[in-house]
Enzyme design. Structure first.
Site, PDB file in Angstrom:
ATOM      1  N   GLU A 181     -38.896  15.724  23.024  1.00  0.00           N
ATOM      2  CA  GLU A 181     -38.370  17.107  23.238  1.00  0.00           C
ATOM      3  C   GLU A 181     -37.004  17.273  24.038  1.00  0.00           C
ATOM      4  O   GLU A 181     -36.017  17.912  23.805  1.00  0.00           O
ATOM      5  CB  GLU A 181     -39.499  17.995  23.948  1.00  0.00           C
ATOM      6  CG  GLU A 181     -40.848  17.873  23.675  1.00  0.00           C
ATOM      7  CD  GLU A 181     -41.461  16.660  24.487  1.00  0.00           C
ATOM      8  OE1 GLU A 181     -40.649  16.059  25.402  1.00  0.00           O
ATOM      9  OE2 GLU A 181     -42.609  16.366  24.414  1.00  0.00           O
TER      10      GLU A 181
ATOM     11  N   ASP B  61       4.077  10.225  18.438  1.00  0.00           N
ATOM     12  CA  ASP B  61       5.363  10.501  18.684  1.00  0.00           C
ATOM     13  C   ASP B  61       6.089   9.487  19.908  1.00  0.00           C
ATOM     14  O   ASP B  61       5.291   8.723  20.625  1.00  0.00           O
ATOM     15  CB  ASP B  61       5.494  11.797  19.586  1.00  0.00           C
ATOM     16  CG  ASP B  61       5.212  13.007  18.504  1.00  0.00           C
ATOM     17  OD1 ASP B  61       5.239  12.925  17.615  1.00  0.00           O
ATOM     18  OD2 ASP B  61       5.055  14.302  19.298  1.00  0.00           O
TER      19      ASP B  61
HETATM   20  P1  ATP Z   1      10.344  11.963  19.366  1.00  0.00           P
HETATM   21  O1  ATP Z   1       9.475  10.987  18.399  1.00  0.00           O
HETATM   22  O2  ATP Z   1      11.253  10.895  19.952  1.00  0.00           O
HETATM   23  O3  ATP Z   1       9.799  13.053  19.989  1.00  0.00           O
HETATM   24  P2  ATP Z   1      11.069  13.977  17.463  1.00  0.00           P
HETATM   25  O4  ATP Z   1      10.060  13.733  16.179  1.00  0.00           O
HETATM   26  O5  ATP Z   1      10.301  14.974  18.180  1.00  0.00           O
HETATM   27  O6  ATP Z   1      11.259  12.846  18.208  1.00  0.00           O
HETATM   28  P3  ATP Z   1      13.150  15.655  16.916  1.00  0.00           P
HETATM   29  O7  ATP Z   1      12.905  16.345  18.255  1.00  0.00           O
HETATM   30  O8  ATP Z   1      12.781  16.531  15.738  1.00  0.00           O
HETATM   31  O9  ATP Z   1      12.573  14.191  16.970  1.00  0.00           O
HETATM   32  O10 ATP Z   1      14.606  15.078  16.861  1.00  0.00           O
HETATM   33  C1  ATP Z   1      14.996  14.485  15.715  1.00  0.00           C
HETATM   34  C2  ATP Z   1      16.425  14.383  16.066  1.00  0.00           C
HETATM   35  O11 ATP Z   1      17.225  15.479  16.039  1.00  0.00           O
HETATM   36  C3  ATP Z   1      16.748  13.574  17.286  1.00  0.00           C
HETATM   37  O12 ATP Z   1      16.983  12.190  16.935  1.00  0.00           O
HETATM   38  C4  ATP Z   1      18.185  14.062  17.691  1.00  0.00           C
HETATM   39  O13 ATP Z   1      19.163  13.344  16.988  1.00  0.00           O
HETATM   40  C5  ATP Z   1      18.237  15.531  17.145  1.00  0.00           C
HETATM   41  N1  ATP Z   1      17.798  16.532  18.163  1.00  0.00           N
HETATM   42  C6  ATP Z   1      16.763  16.487  18.931  1.00  0.00           C
HETATM   43  N2  ATP Z   1      16.703  17.705  19.785  1.00  0.00           N
HETATM   44  C7  ATP Z   1      17.910  18.297  19.487  1.00  0.00           C
HETATM   45  C8  ATP Z   1      18.508  19.618  20.148  1.00  0.00           C
HETATM   46  N3  ATP Z   1      17.948  20.418  20.758  1.00  0.00           N
HETATM   47  N4  ATP Z   1      19.604  19.923  19.538  1.00  0.00           N
HETATM   48  C9  ATP Z   1      20.272  19.051  18.208  1.00  0.00           C
HETATM   49  N5  ATP Z   1      19.715  18.150  17.852  1.00  0.00           N
HETATM   50  C10 ATP Z   1      18.566  17.608  18.291  1.00  0.00           C
END
Ligand code: ATP
Length: 947
Positions: A312, A354
């Site tokens: 139970e 990530d």
């Molecule tokens: P991680 O795996 O490192 O967390 P992510 O998958 O979150 O990366 P994103 O944040 O999508 O990656 O960023 C992809 C790319 O876009 C980065 O490598 C950078 O070159 C560019 N990036 C990131 N943040 C910005 C932003 N705020 N403004 C413009 N470009 C950005």
């Protein structure tokens, strides 16, 4: 909680905060909205916000009423087992009433069965109550915050502090916390599914719209919905119960708690065992009646045996064990929102993780700026603007453009103001850490971002998204009507949109050689593990260019390279996952070289040539090619991928039968998070949407917490098996002597139903609970993941139940018959009052209790010696075992209890014999484990499953 202004749907609104008459919000231009809501573009003042909070109350919905305590308690008695037991008790009472002799034993049994029902109901009730409390406290651990302007300053506030008139800043991934009218909108779209059931994203604007139903107003956003793209500023016009969500919010009872497959497995097993118990009871009855036993007594006896064999308490013990797992994980920063995750975690075979924030600290520091063919190293670490850019003059325009194209804000340590710039500690970034680093480097290069923004105010924005990997803002200039677009983003993407390059202040066409030089520089920076961003600009003809208009024909200003150091604890966690046979796939939007460098640093990549696959090459692959790629054992890095790619990879892995945990933080990670077996969202940096879609939230964002959660998930499963083995093996020890006595022609039972119930209630429940709370075994991460097809009651588990139960049964049969035989009295002369018989049944009951004590120790490990984890390392178990033995001693020595149980006082020598049997059981189990370790250590890698 109120609504200041009502829509143009005919409903009349109450007076506003100032007593002005309400007007529809959606038809007004932004400037008038501020006036109507008695606020300003700088937001409310702190004092006004406090006053409004007093007037309108917190921004909360009335709590969903959970079932009343009495109803929760009553529900415990309507469960199948409870009903079966209640019926059994009623039959026993009836039998007592019908018996001419009114046997007090029958009466006791009826009361004991009622006791079982009551005890189980209390355990079930306590468990449910505590699970509800745990769920509430876990919810409170992830506070819902929002960005608000108060006194012109951007602040992060708990959502319940919002008041009408507040100006909020919304970005992609935010959950909307109140009903708001947009006054500024940049490519915003929202998902209104919670309100309208329509899950497609719908665009929003900051401009006035025609009067009509509020829910259809394209310039309003509502509590409970999500921003899926873009960014906006909005003014709150309704909070709490006055919101549209508040109106439709049902005060219905909390959603029914779903059972996990594990719980269903245990429930179905418990039902089957109950069926077997019923059959055994019926069998015993059928065997004993023809031997001339009184009909009613035999019926009551069979019923008692049946009740004793029914497991139970099992479902309740299981739920307690799962709840303990959830609480332990929460203490280690992993919040599990559904019990299902605890179970799935234990069988995780792949973690898609990530990079930024999970493997690294997400504290970006720009260490290199490159422009016009020259590198400019930057000193200083972290977010304190302390340090300098070497020879900053030629890169000032780049730094200025990058700073203008940012939404983040740098926050000085509390109480220090902006100046003097002393002390590194305590500087924080509100918003994106990548942008925070750009603001810091701008200050290090002598740029004041606030002053630049004042000189060139932003008039439009095309927000960052992880598919385009770019962001752009449009700014007016001091000379009046010319405008410039500033763009920053992933170098590859930005370079593709550049036609020129700024070469020390001179604009040159971006020739193939110059392009090659930029790419070479980018690769050199990326291979040092730096995240690289490119920055560009272009003049635009008006304040609102299209996205393409702002982001093409650009002049490249240069590159910045930022360092994001790996988290210290990640290497060990990666190592633990490797040993545990869990594959780690890094999924990042970053450059392949950056990704590989970081992966090497944390130990995800050890081979010379890992498989590095970009989003573009994933696009070129069909499903078969992708399956082929995933089937290869190579270390895998997925770079420059978008959330859609992540979703595709998760699906492909699941097709291969993998149990996939995936991390995500952005709004468009939601599909992958929902689809994965375990969606893991970031508690510190993730968006509300990601947190809502995931089943687990990491409070500290760290990969190490995933590894810990897997370890705890595995141990929960192991613990459940431990108490199943413990509980079922003693059933054998209770049943076999009864069968043996029946077949040997002994006229009485070696253990009575009331004694069995005393064991089940007195000595078994607490150790089972303590086993459910065992800490993880030291080698829990040294085994491959449990197969998804693995049943809880595997052959191994059944074998152990028979092995341990068999030894116990042999022991108690031996003491019983030895005692009876030693007296020299023929079987047929035995009556219930016989002193030898009373001693013998006391020996049997005590024998089971003592051997269960040793059994509890024996089942604590699967294959490790229990001495290795330490006999005393689970004090609760020892205390629970000692309680059981103490209770048995009381039953044996206290006259009142002796009268109830028909027992006799045992001699010290009797206890010594029983303890000897217990030690034998432990020794037999230790030998089995030793044999197992010897024979399986060689093929551990070869796929021995967790048992
Ligand atoms: P991680 O795996 O490192 O967390 P992510 O998958 O979150 O990366 P994103 O944040 O999508 O990656 O960023 C992809 C790319 O876009 C980065 O490598 C950078 O070159 C560019 N990036 C990131 N943040 C910005 C932003 N705020 N403004 C413009 N470009 C950005």
């Amino acid at each position: 909680m109120t609504q200041l202004l009502t829509p143009g749907d005919g409903r009349k609104g109450p007076a506003t905060a100032t007593g002005a008459v309400a007007t529809p919000v959606q038809t007004e231009p932004p400037g008038d909205v501020f006036v109507a809501l008695d606020t300003s573009p700088r937001g409310l003042t702190a004092a006004d916000a406090v006053a409004r909070r007093g007037r309108y109350g917190p921004n909360e919905l009335p709590r969903a009423r959970s079932r009343g305590l009495w109803r929760q308690l009553a529900a415990q008695f309507t469960d199948l087992f409870a009903v079966v037991l209640l019926v059994a008790s009623a039959i026993t009472f009836l039998a007592y009433a019908l018996q001419p002799s009114q046997d007090v034993g029958t009466f006791r049994l009826a009361v004991a069965i009622l006791g079982v029902v009551l005890l189980n109901a209390s355990i079930g009730f306590a468990q449910e109550y505590s699970a509800e409390r745990t769920a509430q406290s876990l919810q409170a651990m992830v506070p819902h915050t929002c960005r608000v302007l108060r006194d012109g300053e951007r602040q992060d506030l708990p959502a319940h502090e919002l008041v009408p008139g507040d100006v909020v800043v919304l970005e992609a991934g935010d959950a909307v916390s109140a009903d708001c009218r947009l006054v500024e909108a940049h490519e915003v779209s929202v998902n209104n599914a919670a309100l309208t059931g329509e899950s497609d994203a719908v665009g929003r604007t900051g401009e006035p719209v025609a009067a009509g139903p509020l829910l259809e107003a394209r310039n309003c956003v509502f509590m409970g919905t999500d921003v899926v793209a873009g960014s906006a500023k909005a003014v709150v016009f309704a909070t709490g119960a006055a919101t549209e969500f508040g109106r439709i919010f049902r005060l219905a009872a909390a959603a029914p708690r779903q059972k996990t497959p594990l719980q269903l497995q245990v429930s179905s097993m418990a039902r089957r065992v109950a069926g077997v118990a019923l059959a055994i009871g019926a069998g015993l009855f059928a065997v004993r009646v023809p031997t001339g036993q009184p009909f009613v007594e035999t019926f009551v006896f069979a019923l008692g045996v049946m009740v004793a064999l029914v497991p139970e308490g099992l479902p309740a013990t299981l739920s307690v064990s799962l709840a303990i797992g959830v609480r332990r994980m929460a203490r280690r920063h992993a919040l599990v929102k559904k019990l299902l995750a605890v179970e799935a975690l234990g069988s995780t075979t792949v973690v898609c993780t990530d990079k930024t924030g999970t493997l690294t600290q997400a504290e970006m520091t720009i260490t290199q700026v490159w422009s016009g063919g020259a590198s400019h190293p930057v000193s200083g670490v972290g977010y304190a603007p302390v340090g300098e850019v070497t020879d900053a003059a030629p890169v000032r325009e780049l730094l200025r453009a990058a700073a203008l194209c940012c939404n983040a804000r740098l926050v000085p340590p509390a109480g220090t103001g902006r100046l003097p710039r002393s002390g590194r500690e305590g500087w924080r970034v509100l918003g994106d850490s990548t942008e925070g680093a750009l603001l810091v480097v701008a200050e290090k290069g002598g740029i004041d971002p606030a002053a630049e923004e004042a000189r060139a105010p932003r008039v439009a924005e095309h927000p960052f998204d992880s598919v385009r990997k770019l962001m752009s803002t449009v700014h007016g200039t001091t000379d009046g009507d010319s405008y410039r677009a500033y763009v920053k983003g992933a170098p590859q993407e930005l370079l593709a949109r550049c036609t020129d390059i700024d070469w020390n202040g001179e604009r040159r066409p971006l020739t193939d050689e110059l392009r090659a030089e930029v790419i070479e520089t980018n690769d050199a920076l990326a291979s040092q593990g730096l995240r690289v961003l490119a920055v560009g600009w272009r003049p635009v003809s008006g304040p609102h260019p299209t996205q393409d208009g702002a982001e093409s024909g650009l002049t490249l200003l240069g590159l910045v390279g930022m360092l994001d150091p790996p988290r210290a604890e990640v290497s060990d966690a990666v190592d633990a996952c490797r040993r545990a046979g869990i594959r780690i796939v890094m999924v990042t939007g970053d450059h392949p070289l950056t990704a590989e460098a970081v992966a090497r640093r944390v130990g995800i990549v050890r081979q010379a040539a890992p498989a590095v696959v970009t989003g573009a090459s994933l696009d070129a692959m069909n499903d078969d090619a992708l399956d082929g790629l995933l089937a290869e054992p190579a270390e895998l890095l997925l770079c420059r991928v978008s959330p859609e790619h992540k979703m595709r990879v998760v699906t492909a892995l699941q097709r291969r039968g993998e149990v996939v945990a995936v991390t995500g933080d952005g709004a468009n990670d939601a599909p992958a998070l929902k689809h994965a077996d375990i969606g893991v969202a970031m508690g510190a940096s993730g968006t509300d949407v990601a947190r809502e879609s995931a089943v687990m939230v990491l409070l500290d964002d760290s990969f190490a917490s995933i590894a810990t959660a897997v370890r705890l998930g595995r141990s929960v499963y192991q613990n459940i098996r431990k108490f199943l083995i413990y509980l079922f093996s003693h059933n054998i020890a209770e049943l076999v002597p009864i069968l043996a006595a029946t077949f040997a022609g002994f006229p009485l039972v070696p253990i009575t139903a009331v004694q069995i119930l005393a064991i089940d209630l007195g000595s078994d429940v607490l150790p089972a609970l303590a086993l459910g709370a065992e800490p993880p075994e030291p080698d829990v991460m040294d085994r491959p993941p449990r197969s998804r097809r693995d049943r809880l009651f595997s052959a191994g588990v059944m074998g152990r139940i028979l092995f341990l139960g068999g030894i116990q049964a042999l022991g108690v049969c031996a003491v019983f018959f030895w005692h009876i035989h030693a007296s020299g009295i023929p079987y047929s002369h035995f009556t219930e009052d016989n002193a030898v018989y009373r001693e013998a049944i006391t020996m049997v009951q005590a024998g089971i209790v003592v051997s269960q004590f040793f059994n509890a120790l024996a089942v604590r490990t699967d294959r490790q010696s229990v001495f290795r984890i330490g006999l005393l390392s689970n004090p609760w178990l020892l205390a629970a075992g000692c309680f059981g033995i103490g209770l048995m001693a009381a039953i044996s020595y206290l006259p009142a209890l002796r009268a109830v149980f028909n027992t006799a006082p045992l001699a010290a020598a009797d206890w010594a014999v029983l303890a000897g049997f217990g030690v034998l059981l432990l020794a037999a189990e230790e030998s089995r484990k030793w044999w197992l370790r010897r024979h399986r250590s060689g093929n551990r890698r070869g796929g021995v499953r967790c048992e």
